[in-house]
Motif scaffolding. Structure first.
Motif, short mmCIF file in Angstrom:
data_model
loop_
_atom_site.label_atom_id
_atom_site.label_comp_id
_atom_site.label_asym_id
_atom_site.label_seq_id
_atom_site.Cartn_x
_atom_site.Cartn_y
_atom_site.Cartn_z
N UNK A 12 -4.42 17.96 44.14
CA UNK A 12 -5.03 19.12 43.51
C UNK A 12 -4.46 18.85 42.06
N UNK A 13 -3.32 18.61 41.85
CA UNK A 13 -2.77 18.23 40.37
C UNK A 13 -3.62 16.95 39.62
N UNK A 14 -4.11 16.20 40.76
CA UNK A 14 -4.77 14.90 40.09
C UNK A 14 -6.21 15.44 39.68
N UNK A 102 -9.57 9.82 47.52
CA UNK A 102 -9.80 10.62 46.29
C UNK A 102 -10.24 9.57 45.24
N UNK A 103 -9.58 8.42 45.20
CA UNK A 103 -10.15 7.35 44.34
C UNK A 103 -11.66 6.95 44.54
N UNK A 104 -12.03 6.75 45.66
CA UNK A 104 -13.33 6.38 45.79
C UNK A 104 -14.42 7.51 45.49
N UNK A 105 -13.78 8.83 45.76
CA UNK A 105 -14.63 9.93 45.24
C UNK A 105 -15.10 9.73 43.92
N UNK A 106 -13.83 9.76 43.09
CA UNK A 106 -13.72 9.76 41.70
C UNK A 106 -14.58 8.65 40.77
#
Length: 179
Positions: A12-14, A102-106
């Motif tokens: 969430x913070x990311x 999350x990295x892939x999505x971003x």
């Protein structure tokens, strides 16, 4: 439980500190479904979107065919724009791979709603949408595409892939017309 809470708070913070990740449902943004790690069934998940047609993509970051279909995300986004259709991406990645997910999505600006499925949700998906049995265990093929109607009922558990553009769009238009 504390481990999941810590991971969720870190994620969430990311998302809050990264401009392309926002909470909520504005069109054209990446949305992590609220409390996604606590969702244990397909019905529980789809209930969050009642009143909308859902195009669901069950995928994983390690899945080559899943990643190749992501090439068609922009065309799919253009099609669903201004329509009552929500894109829902359910990742079958392990919870330990949350950072990779999350990295892939971003990195791919994968616009839509996202869930990293916990073991219970994966088990429910496998039981509902299995493609075969291997070593006595139901197998969920990836990617799997599903269309859910506005009333929350599954309209197509073997929907076309994003690369099938016209045929997929006809399926989605048909879903929009159903009551």
């Amino acid at each position: 439980m504390k481990k999941h809470l810590l991971l969720s708070l870190t994620l969430l913070s990311l998302f809050i500190t990264t401009s392309s990740f926002r909470l909520g449902h504005p069109e054209g943004e990446v949305v992590i479904v609220e409390d996604h790690l606590q969702i244990n069934s397909f019905d529980e998940l789809t209930a969050k979107f009642k009143g909308k047609v859902l195009y669901i993509d069950i995928w994983a970051t390690w899945c080559g065919p899943c990643r190749r279909q992501m090439q068609y995300k922009d065309q799919l986004l253009d099609f669903v724009k201004d329509k009552d259709i929500e894109l829902l991406y359910i990742s079958a990645d392990k919870l330990a791979a949350e950072a990779t997910w999350s990295d892939f999505i971003k990195q791919n600006n994968l616009t839509g709603n996202h869930v990293l499925a916990n073991d219970e949700l994966i088990s429910d998906l496998r039981n509902r949408f299995y493609s075969g049995v291997r070593k006595g265990r139901k197998v969920l093929s990836l990617p799997t595409y599903i269309i859910v109607g506005k009333n929350g009922r599954i309209l197509n558990s073997d929907a076309k892939r994003p690369s099938h553009e016209g045929r997929l769009y006809r399926q989605l238009n048909k879903a929009l017309k159903r009551k």
